[in-house]
Design a protein around this motif. Sequence first.
Motif, short mmCIF file in Angstrom:
data_model
loop_
_atom_site.label_atom_id
_atom_site.label_comp_id
_atom_site.label_asym_id
_atom_site.label_seq_id
_atom_site.Cartn_x
_atom_site.Cartn_y
_atom_site.Cartn_z
N ILE A 93 0.82 -1.22 0.00
CA ILE A 93 0.00 0.00 0.00
C ILE A 93 0.85 1.27 0.00
O ILE A 93 0.32 2.37 -0.05
N SER A 137 1.77 8.64 -2.55
CA SER A 137 1.19 9.67 -3.42
C SER A 137 0.47 10.76 -2.62
O SER A 137 0.23 11.85 -3.15
N HIS A 139 0.12 4.01 -2.72
CA HIS A 139 -1.07 4.81 -2.42
C HIS A 139 -0.76 5.87 -1.36
O HIS A 139 -1.12 7.04 -1.52
#
Length: 156
Positions: free
Chosen positions: A72, A78, A75
Amino acid sequence: MSALIIGSFEDFEKHNGQPLGTSEYFQITQDQINLFADATHDHQWIHTDPEKAKSQGAFGNTIAHGYLTLSIVPHLWSQIVDVRNLKMMINYGIESLRFATPVVVGSEVRLVAKLKNVANLRGTVKAEVEVKLEIKDQKKPAFTGVLVFLYHFNSL
């Protein structure tokens, strides 16, 4: 929360050795764990059998795969850094990764990042980022390590 905008080596260089930021919390669910188990063929009961994990496991419930917590990162990353003017990015490596604490299903995690080093390698930017995946209300992180990214920026 707004991500730090990076569009060049010079933008990265301004933050060399500095904290980059912290993502928002992200909750780990049993559905995510089950889908990850299906994708990786890792159906060990500590991840996928809530009843057995509650009665026989050491953590009181199922736990996320260590590699699920690592997966993860894009994600969460970002949310910390918005890399623009990008031709291509390559995940180049992971150094000194340590899984310190299991992530029990239902836990919330967030990524904390610091730019350890940045170098311009003949036009390719190599960024070494110290990361820590914190677990809400836990003293120890899920993992720590150094992620190495290669960024190829478009010419300006």
